[in-house]
Scaffold this active site. Structure first.
Site, PDB file in Angstrom:
ATOM      1  N   LYS A 173       0.828  -1.273   0.029  1.00 53.92           N
ATOM      2  CA  LYS A 173       0.055   0.215  -0.002  1.00 53.92           C
ATOM      3  C   LYS A 173       0.834   1.183   0.035  1.00 53.92           C
ATOM      4  O   LYS A 173       1.526   1.621   1.073  1.00 53.92           O
ATOM      5  CB  LYS A 173      -0.760   0.007   1.194  1.00 53.92           C
ATOM      6  CG  LYS A 173      -1.849   1.394   1.122  1.00 53.92           C
ATOM      7  CD  LYS A 173      -2.331   1.666   2.418  1.00 53.92           C
ATOM      8  CE  LYS A 173      -3.035   2.868   2.557  1.00 53.92           C
ATOM      9  NZ  LYS A 173      -1.914   4.156   2.086  1.00 53.92           N
ATOM     10  N   GLU A 248       8.628   0.188  11.649  1.00 58.12           N
ATOM     11  CA  GLU A 248       9.865   1.087  11.464  1.00 58.12           C
ATOM     12  C   GLU A 248       9.209   2.521  11.425  1.00 58.12           C
ATOM     13  O   GLU A 248       8.542   2.865  10.696  1.00 58.12           O
ATOM     14  CB  GLU A 248      10.496   1.081   9.966  1.00 58.12           C
ATOM     15  CG  GLU A 248      11.037  -0.340   9.548  1.00 58.12           C
ATOM     16  CD  GLU A 248      12.360  -0.410  10.733  1.00 58.12           C
ATOM     17  OE1 GLU A 248      12.890   0.441  10.927  1.00 58.12           O
ATOM     18  OE2 GLU A 248      12.872  -1.803  10.720  1.00 58.12           O
ATOM     19  N   CYS A 282      13.458   9.481   8.368  1.00 59.13           N
ATOM     20  CA  CYS A 282      13.493   9.267   9.653  1.00 59.13           C
ATOM     21  C   CYS A 282      14.392   9.224  10.509  1.00 59.13           C
ATOM     22  O   CYS A 282      14.501   9.373  11.852  1.00 59.13           O
ATOM     23  CB  CYS A 282      12.637   7.699   9.537  1.00 59.13           C
ATOM     24  SG  CYS A 282      13.831   6.631   8.534  1.00 59.13           S
ATOM     25  N   GLU A 379       9.083  14.838  16.869  1.00 54.02           N
ATOM     26  CA  GLU A 379       9.448  14.728  15.694  1.00 54.02           C
ATOM     27  C   GLU A 379       9.042  15.922  14.538  1.00 54.02           C
ATOM     28  O   GLU A 379       7.535  16.174  14.543  1.00 54.02           O
ATOM     29  CB  GLU A 379       9.263  13.339  14.821  1.00 54.02           C
ATOM     30  CG  GLU A 379       9.802  13.174  13.670  1.00 54.02           C
ATOM     31  CD  GLU A 379       9.691  11.671  13.165  1.00 54.02           C
ATOM     32  OE1 GLU A 379       8.325  11.390  12.805  1.00 54.02           O
ATOM     33  OE2 GLU A 379      10.436  11.315  12.446  1.00 54.02           O
TER      34      GLU A 379
HETATM   35  P1  NAD Z   1       1.964   7.762   8.494  1.00 56.80           P
HETATM   36  O1  NAD Z   1       2.094   6.818   9.434  1.00 56.80           O
HETATM   37  O2  NAD Z   1       0.909   9.089   8.433  1.00 56.80           O
HETATM   38  O3  NAD Z   1       1.392   6.964   6.935  1.00 56.80           O
HETATM   39  C1  NAD Z   1       2.105   5.745   6.668  1.00 56.80           C
HETATM   40  C2  NAD Z   1       1.389   4.811   5.874  1.00 56.80           C
HETATM   41  O4  NAD Z   1       0.404   4.340   6.807  1.00 56.80           O
HETATM   42  C3  NAD Z   1       0.751   5.556   4.815  1.00 56.80           C
HETATM   43  O5  NAD Z   1       0.464   4.675   3.559  1.00 56.80           O
HETATM   44  C4  NAD Z   1      -0.973   5.792   5.429  1.00 56.80           C
HETATM   45  O6  NAD Z   1      -1.825   6.019   4.469  1.00 56.80           O
HETATM   46  C5  NAD Z   1      -0.959   4.509   6.244  1.00 56.80           C
HETATM   47  N1  NAD Z   1      -2.017   4.505   7.053  1.00 56.80           N
HETATM   48  C6  NAD Z   1      -2.493   5.693   7.813  1.00 56.80           C
HETATM   49  N2  NAD Z   1      -3.484   5.241   8.762  1.00 56.80           N
HETATM   50  C7  NAD Z   1      -3.377   3.952   8.592  1.00 56.80           C
HETATM   51  C8  NAD Z   1      -4.350   2.989   9.347  1.00 56.80           C
HETATM   52  N3  NAD Z   1      -5.297   3.234  10.310  1.00 56.80           N
HETATM   53  N4  NAD Z   1      -4.284   1.765   8.894  1.00 56.80           N
HETATM   54  C9  NAD Z   1      -3.296   1.152   8.166  1.00 56.80           C
HETATM   55  N5  NAD Z   1      -2.633   2.206   7.174  1.00 56.80           N
HETATM   56  C10 NAD Z   1      -2.717   3.474   7.593  1.00 56.80           C
HETATM   57  O7  NAD Z   1       3.239   8.258   8.195  1.00 56.80           O
HETATM   58  P2  NAD Z   1       3.698   9.539   7.364  1.00 56.80           P
HETATM   59  O8  NAD Z   1       3.387  11.112   7.872  1.00 56.80           O
HETATM   60  O9  NAD Z   1       3.309   9.216   5.735  1.00 56.80           O
HETATM   61  O10 NAD Z   1       5.593   9.411   7.288  1.00 56.80           O
HETATM   62  C11 NAD Z   1       6.209   9.983   8.092  1.00 56.80           C
HETATM   63  C12 NAD Z   1       6.468   9.164   9.105  1.00 56.80           C
HETATM   64  O11 NAD Z   1       7.081   7.972   8.649  1.00 56.80           O
HETATM   65  C13 NAD Z   1       7.662   9.717  10.115  1.00 56.80           C
HETATM   66  O12 NAD Z   1       7.148   9.449  11.517  1.00 56.80           O
HETATM   67  C14 NAD Z   1       8.917   9.019   9.805  1.00 56.80           C
HETATM   68  O13 NAD Z   1       9.669   9.298  10.874  1.00 56.80           O
HETATM   69  C15 NAD Z   1       8.405   7.610   9.582  1.00 56.80           C
HETATM   70  N6  NAD Z   1       9.324   6.801   8.779  1.00 56.80           N
HETATM   71  C16 NAD Z   1      10.087   5.838   9.279  1.00 56.80           C
HETATM   72  C17 NAD Z   1      11.141   5.261   8.539  1.00 56.80           C
HETATM   73  C18 NAD Z   1      12.016   4.270   9.287  1.00 56.80           C
HETATM   74  O14 NAD Z   1      12.446   3.435   8.538  1.00 56.80           O
HETATM   75  N7  NAD Z   1      12.104   4.224  10.710  1.00 56.80           N
HETATM   76  C19 NAD Z   1      11.194   5.631   7.323  1.00 56.80           C
HETATM   77  C20 NAD Z   1      10.861   6.751   6.805  1.00 56.80           C
HETATM   78  C21 NAD Z   1       9.651   7.382   7.303  1.00 56.80           C
END
Ligand code: NAD
Length: 487
Positions: A173, A248, A282, A379
């Site tokens: 997704k 992650e 991240c 963050e």
């Molecule tokens: P987010 O958590 O808002 O979204 C991530 C994904 O989850 C999207 O595809 C979204 O549609 C989906 N999602 C949202 N609600 C959901 C639900 N209820 N059930 C299932 N899926 C759902 O994150 P974002 O704002 O797009 O990305 C930023 C975050 O990601 C930051 O906190 C960043 O640090 C983290 N990140 C972590 C890593 C790592 O490897 N540790 C890498 C990149 C980003």
């Protein structure tokens, strides 16, 4: 407007709805995206489940799976500039970075292509004379891979590579913010010759798509990258299907500079650590923890570099900082800066949105010495650095570990013994010494605490997509003795 499709069961389809994707450099729509909801999720998961149990993928040798992954790696390398351009257009990440990162993504598929036929079972030295006992490693099942918009081809590769090597099937997704590159990548999956249903790529919103996917009864594992709040939703969803979950999540990574460090190198690494990818990383080294004696010259050098950064159109090769991905992201950054300034943080540079269309925000530094600033805890996911100073090594370590997150960390020192002591004391999944933001398919990556659990990259990640089946074979022809005694 450019039109993208979802990829379900080997076919490119429209999705149940459509939505527009915004070009963050201009703030205007540039592409028309397929929105998947419950019915698409059902089709995709059912296709993945069927591909797992019957048909060519289920019967394929691990070596043949490896060959498909090699073919995919070649296609990623050949199409890197096309994918990079779409990612830059859809997310605002600068072309300099997307082109280099996507070319390297091919190496992740190569690494796992080679690993596919090296995932071995085991024979056990069992404590019974008339038994042969062995372990088969089998794919864990249908995997739901959920990724955010930043570095999405990379974050998908660290899930797809090991899961496909292990023989799993997947529904990927893509984020509703900038899904273009992953939807385009689905064409390469198709061209590489993966059987229908092995990899499905959809996008949609969290509540209607992500939620249906993560609670689906046929999903065995959820591999998630995103924020901690979404992670909690996913854990609640998987209470339904009891799928295993790897997380992650975000970070508030410390970047520690001792007075004995090579300061030019440390300044450059700090610029890379917080301003590259417009801070939307991240592993962003978002807390500078600097020895008090060198704080003033270090901050002066950093400020000078930050103010010389070229801010501009992300498709321009000369640009060093592009726009943020969404307006929502810019609003969040502005609000957190305002709260930090209200708490007493002092602005060193930047701090306010730029007077141009799109989601631009300038490199920003906040001096937080002696202040309980929320910027040290929460963050930003943007180009904002918070600075504090220390007098002793113990204090540096205490400040570094004063966070609920634990993803990455950086230590700059020329004292080898100190580097070892700091490495032992830091609560973080990655420690970079005299470098920052280095990654490799060979090296595991993941967090402690609120940064999640599970590791991506490296050999163990492929094993995480398997489970063992224990097989007992009796080697004696004699009749089974006393049936009422456990053997
Ligand atoms: P987010 O958590 O808002 O979204 C991530 C994904 O989850 C999207 O595809 C979204 O549609 C989906 N999602 C949202 N609600 C959901 C639900 N209820 N059930 C299932 N899926 C759902 O994150 P974002 O704002 O797009 O990305 C930023 C975050 O990601 C930051 O906190 C960043 O640090 C983290 N990140 C972590 C890593 C790592 O490897 N540790 C890498 C990149 C980003």
């Amino acid at each position: 407007m450019r039109r993208f499709s979802a990829y379900i069961d080997g076919a490119f389809v429209d999705g149940e709805g459509r939505f527009e994707s915004i070009d963050p450099a201009t703030g205007t729509p540039w592409a028309d995206m397929p929105e998947s909801r419950e019915a698409d999720v059902e089709r995709a998961v059912t296709a993945a489940d069927r591909a797992l149990r019957e048909g060519p993928w289920a019967a394929m040798t691990a070596t043949a799976r490896g060959r498909l992954l090699h073919r995919l790696a070649d296609l990623v390398a050949e199409n890197a500039s096309l994918l990079a351009e779409i990612e830059t257009r859809d997310t605002g990440k600068i072309i300099r970075e997307t082109s280099a990162q996507i070319a390297y993504v091919a190496d992740y598929y190569r690494y796992y292509a080679g690993l596919a036929d090296k995932i071995e079972g085991a024979t056990l030295p069992i404590d019974k004379p008339d038994m042969e006992v062995w372990l088969r490693r089998e794919p864990v099942g249908v995997v739901a891979a959920i990724v955010p918009w930043n570095s999405q081809l990379f974050l998908a590769a660290v899930k797809l590579g090991p899961a496909l090597a292990a023989g799993c099937t997947l529904v990927v997704k893509a984020s509703e913010d900038g899904p273009g590159p992953l939807l385009e990548f689905a064409r390469l999956i198709h061209e590489a010759g993966f059987p229908a249903g092995v990899v499905n790529v959809i996008t949609g919103f969290g509540a209607s798509c992500g939620s249906a996917l993560t609670r689906h009864p046929l999903v065995a594992h959820v591999a998630f990258t995103g924020g901690p709040a979404t992670a909690r939703h996913i854990l609640r969803n998987t209470a339904e299907n009891l799928a295993s979950v790897s997380l992650e999540l975000g970070g508030k990574s410390p970047f520690i500079v001792f007075a004995d460090a090579d300061l030019e190198s440390a300044v450059n690494a700090q610029v890379a650590g917080i301003f590259a990818a417009t801070g939307q990383s991240c592993v962003a080294g978002s807390r500078l923890i600097v020895e008090r004696g060198i704080k003033a010259p270090f901050l002066a050098a950093l400020k000078e570099k930050a103010e010389r950064i070229v801010i501009g159109a992300p498709l321009d090769m000369a640009t060093e900082v592009g726009p943020l991905c969404t307006r929502r992201q810019r609003d969040h950054i502005e609000a957190l800066i305002a709260r930090s300034l209200a708490a007493g943080a002092r602005l060193v540079t930047g701090g306010a949105g730029l007077d141009r269309p799109g989601c631009y925000f300038p490199p920003t530094i906040l001096d937080c010495d002696g202040v309980a600033s929320p910027s040290l805890e929460e963050e930003f996911f943007g180009p904002v650095l918070s600075v504090v100073s220390f007098d002793t090594e113990a204090e540096a370590l205490r400040l570094a570990n004063d966070t609920a997150f634990g993803l990455a960390s950086g230590v700059f020192t020329t004292n080898l013994a100190r580097a070892h002591r700091m490495t032992r004391g830091l609560r973080a999944g990655v420690v970079w010494i005299n470098t920052y933001r280095a990654v490799s398919p060979i090296a595991p990556f993941g967090g402690y605490g609120l940064s999640g659990h599970g590791r991506e990259g490296g050999l163990a990640a492929a094993l995480d997509y398997t489970r063992t089946k224990t097989v007992w074979l009796r080697t004696s022809d004699a009749p089974i003795p006393d049936p009422f005694v456990m053997r």
